[in-house]
Write an enzyme that holds these catalytic residues in place. Structure first.
Site, PDB file in Angstrom:
ATOM      1  N   SER A  95     -30.308 -46.253 -15.699  1.00 21.58           N
ATOM      2  CA  SER A  95     -31.040 -46.191 -16.966  1.00 21.58           C
ATOM      3  C   SER A  95     -32.249 -45.248 -16.904  1.00 21.58           C
ATOM      4  O   SER A  95     -32.477 -44.485 -17.855  1.00 21.58           O
ATOM      5  CB  SER A  95     -31.483 -47.595 -17.393  1.00 21.58           C
ATOM      6  OG  SER A  95     -30.360 -48.374 -17.747  1.00 21.58           O
TER       7      SER A  95
ATOM      8  N   LYS B 264     -31.116 -61.593 -18.462  1.00 27.33           N
ATOM      9  CA  LYS B 264     -30.742 -61.367 -19.860  1.00 27.33           C
ATOM     10  C   LYS B 264     -30.817 -62.643 -20.706  1.00 27.33           C
ATOM     11  O   LYS B 264     -31.212 -62.591 -21.875  1.00 27.33           O
ATOM     12  CB  LYS B 264     -29.348 -60.740 -19.938  1.00 27.33           C
ATOM     13  CG  LYS B 264     -29.305 -59.355 -19.326  1.00 27.33           C
ATOM     14  CD  LYS B 264     -27.902 -58.783 -19.236  1.00 27.33           C
ATOM     15  CE  LYS B 264     -27.435 -58.247 -20.551  1.00 27.33           C
ATOM     16  NZ  LYS B 264     -26.194 -57.465 -20.425  1.00 27.33           N
TER      17      LYS B 264
ATOM     18  N   ASP C  88     -25.082 -53.933 -25.950  1.00 26.29           N
ATOM     19  CA  ASP C  88     -23.879 -53.800 -25.122  1.00 26.29           C
ATOM     20  C   ASP C  88     -22.631 -53.615 -25.970  1.00 26.29           C
ATOM     21  O   ASP C  88     -21.756 -52.807 -25.646  1.00 26.29           O
ATOM     22  CB  ASP C  88     -23.716 -55.022 -24.219  1.00 26.29           C
ATOM     23  CG  ASP C  88     -24.688 -55.024 -23.050  1.00 26.29           C
ATOM     24  OD1 ASP C  88     -25.160 -53.928 -22.667  1.00 26.29           O
ATOM     25  OD2 ASP C  88     -24.978 -56.109 -22.515  1.00 26.29           O
TER      26      ASP C  88
ATOM     27  N   GLY D 176     -12.517 -62.172 -17.842  1.00 26.57           N
ATOM     28  CA  GLY D 176     -13.829 -62.699 -17.502  1.00 26.57           C
ATOM     29  C   GLY D 176     -14.380 -63.549 -18.626  1.00 26.57           C
ATOM     30  O   GLY D 176     -13.860 -63.545 -19.751  1.00 26.57           O
TER      31      GLY D 176
ATOM     32  N   GLY E 238     -18.142 -64.269 -18.521  1.00 30.37           N
ATOM     33  CA  GLY E 238     -19.588 -64.243 -18.355  1.00 30.37           C
ATOM     34  C   GLY E 238     -20.273 -63.520 -19.499  1.00 30.37           C
ATOM     35  O   GLY E 238     -19.697 -63.320 -20.575  1.00 30.37           O
TER      36      GLY E 238
ATOM     37  N   ALA F 200     -21.100 -60.337 -19.868  1.00 25.53           N
ATOM     38  CA  ALA F 200     -20.466 -59.081 -20.269  1.00 25.53           C
ATOM     39  C   ALA F 200     -19.253 -59.356 -21.154  1.00 25.53           C
ATOM     40  O   ALA F 200     -19.017 -58.651 -22.146  1.00 25.53           O
ATOM     41  CB  ALA F 200     -20.049 -58.284 -19.033  1.00 25.53           C
TER      42      ALA F 200
ATOM     43  N   THR G 195     -11.377 -69.436 -14.207  1.00 21.86           N
ATOM     44  CA  THR G 195     -11.897 -70.766 -14.503  1.00 21.86           C
ATOM     45  C   THR G 195     -11.711 -71.046 -15.989  1.00 21.86           C
ATOM     46  O   THR G 195     -12.436 -70.507 -16.834  1.00 21.86           O
ATOM     47  CB  THR G 195     -13.393 -70.866 -14.135  1.00 21.86           C
ATOM     48  OG1 THR G 195     -13.559 -70.466 -12.772  1.00 21.86           O
ATOM     49  CG2 THR G 195     -13.901 -72.282 -14.307  1.00 21.86           C
TER      50      THR G 195
ATOM     51  N   TYR H 196     -19.257 -49.326 -13.502  1.00 22.03           N
ATOM     52  CA  TYR H 196     -19.210 -47.870 -13.316  1.00 22.03           C
ATOM     53  C   TYR H 196     -19.458 -47.456 -11.865  1.00 22.03           C
ATOM     54  O   TYR H 196     -19.637 -46.265 -11.592  1.00 22.03           O
ATOM     55  CB  TYR H 196     -20.212 -47.172 -14.240  1.00 22.03           C
ATOM     56  CG  TYR H 196     -21.643 -47.599 -14.073  1.00 22.03           C
ATOM     57  CD1 TYR H 196     -22.462 -47.006 -13.113  1.00 22.03           C
ATOM     58  CD2 TYR H 196     -22.187 -48.581 -14.883  1.00 22.03           C
ATOM     59  CE1 TYR H 196     -23.773 -47.387 -12.956  1.00 22.03           C
ATOM     60  CE2 TYR H 196     -23.513 -48.971 -14.739  1.00 22.03           C
ATOM     61  CZ  TYR H 196     -24.302 -48.377 -13.784  1.00 22.03           C
ATOM     62  OH  TYR H 196     -25.607 -48.750 -13.630  1.00 22.03           O
TER      63      TYR H 196
ATOM     64  N   GLY I 213     -16.958 -47.392 -17.367  1.00 25.84           N
ATOM     65  CA  GLY I 213     -18.182 -48.120 -17.652  1.00 25.84           C
ATOM     66  C   GLY I 213     -19.389 -47.229 -17.866  1.00 25.84           C
ATOM     67  O   GLY I 213     -20.353 -47.648 -18.515  1.00 25.84           O
TER      68      GLY I 213
END
Length: 265
Positions: free
Chosen positions: A17, A67, A103, A129, A131, A133, A154, A207, A228
């Site tokens: 960043s 976050k 995002d 996933g 989570g 993201a 999960t 990425y 990414g």
């Protein structure tokens, strides 16, 4: 007076960043700096946010593991951040904190750039996933009209995400019908590209490396892939506007980021 902004996370040393925003700042000729902050823990992050509330900082991009805390500390929360349950952007103004999540915008921008022929509206999409993201990806793709399914080892976590956002929990068989498969895991998924449709698009939100094993397997099959880094740059654009009040200049930040990564196209 120099505008001070930055990115906060732990670890933070490898963040691209500062490279991206620093390139835009230089091209725009702004009296501004964009720094990397590495708070040791939640208390140190709260102290950093307190500096923003006092006017020392203009704003922060936020990455793991802060976050969710960023969202909780905000006075105002944008709809995108509320849907994600986390914030990757805090803007400080007049002693108040505004939280947002860019995002999803970054994800959609990356798809438009690297898979321009993909149409997700009313089409099945699988996200790997469950989570933060994955939540950001699911919220953005739902808003674009996609039929979003979440696939996670999960099942309980997948159901929690599905219940919160109104998406489906799917099994591995759903991959065969997906127009888009997004890897939101921090590890390479065990997906057989041969099970995917020939016109399917693969996207990896990671990425490092630029071409992950997931994307490499897709390319070997002849599938369109989205990396990414395109998403990282895509989410940085609205952050830059919010932090510095101007449009990102038309300069090749991807080249600068690739140089920092030690990667080539």
């Amino acid at each position: 007076m120099t505008v001070v902004a930055g990115v906060a996370g732990q670890p933070i040393a490898q963040s691209l960043s500062p490279v991206i925003h620093g390139t835009w700042i230089a091209a725009a000729g702004l009296d501004a700096v964009y720094r990397a902050f590495g708070p040791a823990d939640a208390a140190a992050f709260a102290d950093l946010v307190g500096q923003g509330r006092r006017g020392v900082l203009r704003g922060l991009n936020v990455t793991a593991p802060f976050k969710e805390q960023a969202l909780a500390l905000a006075d105002e929360v944008a709809a995108a951040a509320r849907a994600c349950g986390s914030a990757n952007l805090l803007v400080f103004e007049d002693g108040r904190i505004r939280a947002d999540s860019t995002d999803g915008e970054g994800l959609m921008g990356a798809l438009a750039e690297q898979a321009p022929e993909l149409e997700v509206n009313s089409r099945p999409v699988v996200i790997l996933g469950a989570g933060g993201a994955a939540r950001a990806a699911a919220a953005a793709l739902m808003a674009a009209g996609a039929q979003v399914g979440v696939l996670n080892r999960t099942a309980e976590r997948a159901r929690a995400l599905a219940d919160d956002l109104g998406v489906a929990v799917v099994e591995a068989g759903a991959l065969g019908e997906a127009a888009l498969v997004v890897n939101a895991l921090s590890v390479p998924p065990s997906i057989d590209p041969a099970a995917l449709k020939s016109e399917a698009v693969l996207m990896d939100m990671t990425y490092r490396p630029l071409v992950t094993p997931f994307l490499a397997a897709g390319r070997a099959r002849g599938l369109t892939t989205v990396d990414g880094l395109a998403m990282l740059i895509g989410q940085a654009k609205p952050s830059f506007r919010a932090l510095f009040g101007v449009e990102p200049p038309d300069v090749d930040v991807r080249r600068a980021a690739l140089a920092a990564l030690g990667e080539a196209e």
